[in-house]
Design an enzyme around this catalytic site. Structure first.
Site, mmCIF file in Angstrom:
data_model
loop_
_atom_site.group_PDB
_atom_site.id
_atom_site.type_symbol
_atom_site.label_atom_id
_atom_site.label_comp_id
_atom_site.label_asym_id
_atom_site.label_seq_id
_atom_site.Cartn_x
_atom_site.Cartn_y
_atom_site.Cartn_z
ATOM 1 N N ARG A 1 59.708 -18.425 58.269
ATOM 2 C CA ARG A 1 60.290 -18.943 59.507
ATOM 3 C C ARG A 1 59.336 -18.944 60.685
ATOM 4 O O ARG A 1 59.263 -19.910 61.440
ATOM 5 C CB ARG A 1 61.528 -18.131 59.916
ATOM 6 C CG ARG A 1 62.791 -18.564 59.229
ATOM 7 C CD ARG A 1 63.706 -17.391 59.051
ATOM 8 N NE ARG A 1 63.102 -16.502 58.073
ATOM 9 C CZ ARG A 1 63.297 -16.609 56.762
ATOM 10 N NH1 ARG A 1 64.108 -17.511 56.298
ATOM 11 N NH2 ARG A 1 62.679 -15.808 55.914
ATOM 12 N N THR A 2 58.643 -17.847 60.894
ATOM 13 C CA THR A 2 57.824 -17.759 62.102
ATOM 14 C C THR A 2 56.763 -18.859 62.093
ATOM 15 O O THR A 2 56.632 -19.620 63.052
ATOM 16 C CB THR A 2 57.197 -16.352 62.235
ATOM 17 O OG1 THR A 2 58.259 -15.399 62.205
ATOM 18 C CG2 THR A 2 56.425 -16.203 63.534
ATOM 19 N N LYS B 1 35.268 -11.823 53.484
ATOM 20 C CA LYS B 1 33.848 -11.422 53.437
ATOM 21 C C LYS B 1 33.564 -10.266 54.392
ATOM 22 O O LYS B 1 32.418 -9.889 54.595
ATOM 23 C CB LYS B 1 32.961 -12.609 53.834
ATOM 24 C CG LYS B 1 33.106 -13.835 52.973
ATOM 25 C CD LYS B 1 32.146 -14.915 53.487
ATOM 26 C CE LYS B 1 32.377 -16.247 52.821
ATOM 27 N NZ LYS B 1 31.673 -17.332 53.528
ATOM 28 N N ARG C 1 49.756 -13.383 63.203
ATOM 29 C CA ARG C 1 50.560 -12.351 62.515
ATOM 30 C C ARG C 1 49.590 -11.472 61.726
ATOM 31 O O ARG C 1 48.742 -11.990 61.005
ATOM 32 C CB ARG C 1 51.600 -12.972 61.586
ATOM 33 C CG ARG C 1 52.247 -11.915 60.678
ATOM 34 C CD ARG C 1 53.444 -12.402 59.954
ATOM 35 N NE ARG C 1 54.588 -12.558 60.854
ATOM 36 C CZ ARG C 1 55.828 -12.780 60.424
ATOM 37 N NH1 ARG C 1 56.077 -12.863 59.134
ATOM 38 N NH2 ARG C 1 56.809 -12.903 61.276
ATOM 39 N N HIS D 1 57.609 -8.010 67.774
ATOM 40 C CA HIS D 1 57.773 -9.401 67.323
ATOM 41 C C HIS D 1 58.481 -10.133 68.472
ATOM 42 O O HIS D 1 59.652 -10.471 68.389
ATOM 43 C CB HIS D 1 58.610 -9.404 66.044
ATOM 44 C CG HIS D 1 58.568 -10.685 65.254
ATOM 45 N ND1 HIS D 1 58.095 -11.881 65.756
ATOM 46 C CD2 HIS D 1 58.946 -10.948 63.975
ATOM 47 C CE1 HIS D 1 58.190 -12.810 64.827
ATOM 48 N NE2 HIS D 1 58.703 -12.262 63.734
HETATM 49 C C1 NCD Z 1 60.857 -10.557 60.171
HETATM 50 C C2 NCD Z 1 59.443 -10.062 60.306
HETATM 51 O O1 NCD Z 1 58.509 -10.644 59.748
HETATM 52 O O2 NCD Z 1 59.284 -9.081 61.027
HETATM 53 N N1 NCD Z 1 60.931 -11.880 59.729
HETATM 54 C C3 NCD Z 1 60.823 -12.880 60.667
HETATM 55 O O3 NCD Z 1 59.825 -13.040 61.337
HETATM 56 N N2 NCD Z 1 61.906 -13.644 60.839
HETATM 57 C C4 NCD Z 1 61.762 -9.632 59.475
HETATM 58 C C5 NCD Z 1 61.433 -9.139 58.114
HETATM 59 O O4 NCD Z 1 60.392 -9.452 57.522
HETATM 60 O O5 NCD Z 1 62.259 -8.394 57.587
#
Ligand code: NCD
Length: 309
Positions: free
Chosen positions: A57-58, A86, A107, A135
């Protein structure tokens, strides 16, 4: 505040007015996010997505947001095909991506990675999740969901369920909700309680918090039931994960105890913590929530690149 060039690392870097401004703009972006209205707001702009950890999703909602606003995207979803393999440092990878793009979404499995990246980037960094840390964009879309699906944020009773220790979405969400007039109830097994620094700061900010012993008790007067996945990948010991793997489960029977107007949210992915039977009930808000990621990220991308004010 002036958002242009701003690094979105933690929701704590925003004040309540900033958050409300982003949500107002996000609300206006919904028709563009749905593809009902076209937009060229981000024409000529490039967004880099650097994903050192899995994501559905992100990453996709950031890309959808950028593309639907007429911008372009580049990046990677798996660092094994990059020079990180590397031994290149994160600082150097960020220097490069910053030379190739107008905004970077990062991320990373390490807490603090986004803060570090912001020191080496000439373009705005957006934290798409840093380990068990924060997040912030998930929180913004969570707040938009609460506002749109329950009508308001102030006055709401919000129950947070599951892995409150390693779940970064609930850390960010707790800080943000502490800026509003809400009541927070936490339900987690003893080994997965909300970190004390998050609790302390939320209390200092004036949050009303309590812990519930059982999930049954915690759903009873909640307006929002926010469920999280047990973060298997962050457990140092797999045996510890097994002990708590299926500890909470949201079922239609459990929801009979909830208010008629309550909504169930989840940042997704879910594993077994919400049964599929809940998906078609009036309580399920988690798929709409995932959609709200697109207009929310549109608003933030527009603000930090200076296209929106
Ligand atoms: C979450 C995350 O990556 O922190 N997912 C997201 O971004 N919607 C939650 C999760 O991984 O449980």
């Amino acid at each position: 505040m002036n958002f242009k060039g701003f690094h979105t690392v933690s929701v704590r870097d925003f004040c309540r007015e900033d958050i409300e401004h982003i949500l107002d703009l996000a609300d206006g972006m919904v028709p563009i996010a749905r593809g009902e209205k076209s937009s060229n707001l981000m024409k000529g702009k490039l967004m880099a997505t650097l994903f050192f950890e899995p994501s559905t999703r992100t990453r996709l909602s950031f890309e959808s947001a950028m593309l639907r606003m007429g911008g372009n995207v580049l990046g990677f979803a798996d660092p094994s095909g990059t020079s990180a393999k590397k031994g290149e440092t994160l600082a150097d990878t960020i220097r490069m991506a910053s030379a190739y793009s107008d905004v970077i979404v990062l991320r990373h499995p390490q807490e603090g990675a986004a803060r570090l990246a912001s020191k080496f980037s000439d373009v705005p960094i957006i934290n798409g999740g840093d380990g068990a840390g924060q997040h912030p964009t998930q929180t913004l879309l969570d707040l938009l969901t609460i506002r749109k699906e329950t009508g308001k944020i102030d006055g709401r009773k919000i129950t947070l369920v599951g892995d409150l220790k390693y779940g970064r979405t609930v850390h960010s969400l707790t800080y943000a909700l502490a800026m509003f007039d809400v009541e927070l109830t936490f339900v987690a097994p003893p080994t997965l309680q909300m970190p004390s620094e998050v609790m302390e700061l939320a209390k200092q900010m004036g949050a009303k918090t309590r812990k519930a012993n059982t999930i049954e008790e915690a759903v009873e007067d909640a307006d929002v039931i926010y469920v999280t996945r047990i973060q298997k990948e962050r457990f140092p010991d797999p045996a510890e994960y097994q002990k708590v793997a299926d500890i909470y489960q949201i079922t239609p029977e459990l929801l009979e105890r909830a208010k008629n107007t309550a909504i169930v949210m989840h940042p997704l992915p879910r594993v077994k913590e919400i049964l599929p039977e809940v998906d078609n009930t009036r309580y399920a808000a988690y798929f709409k929530q995932a959609f709200y990621g697109v207009p929310t990220r549109m608003a933030l991308l527009g603000l930090v690149t200076g296209v929106l004010e």
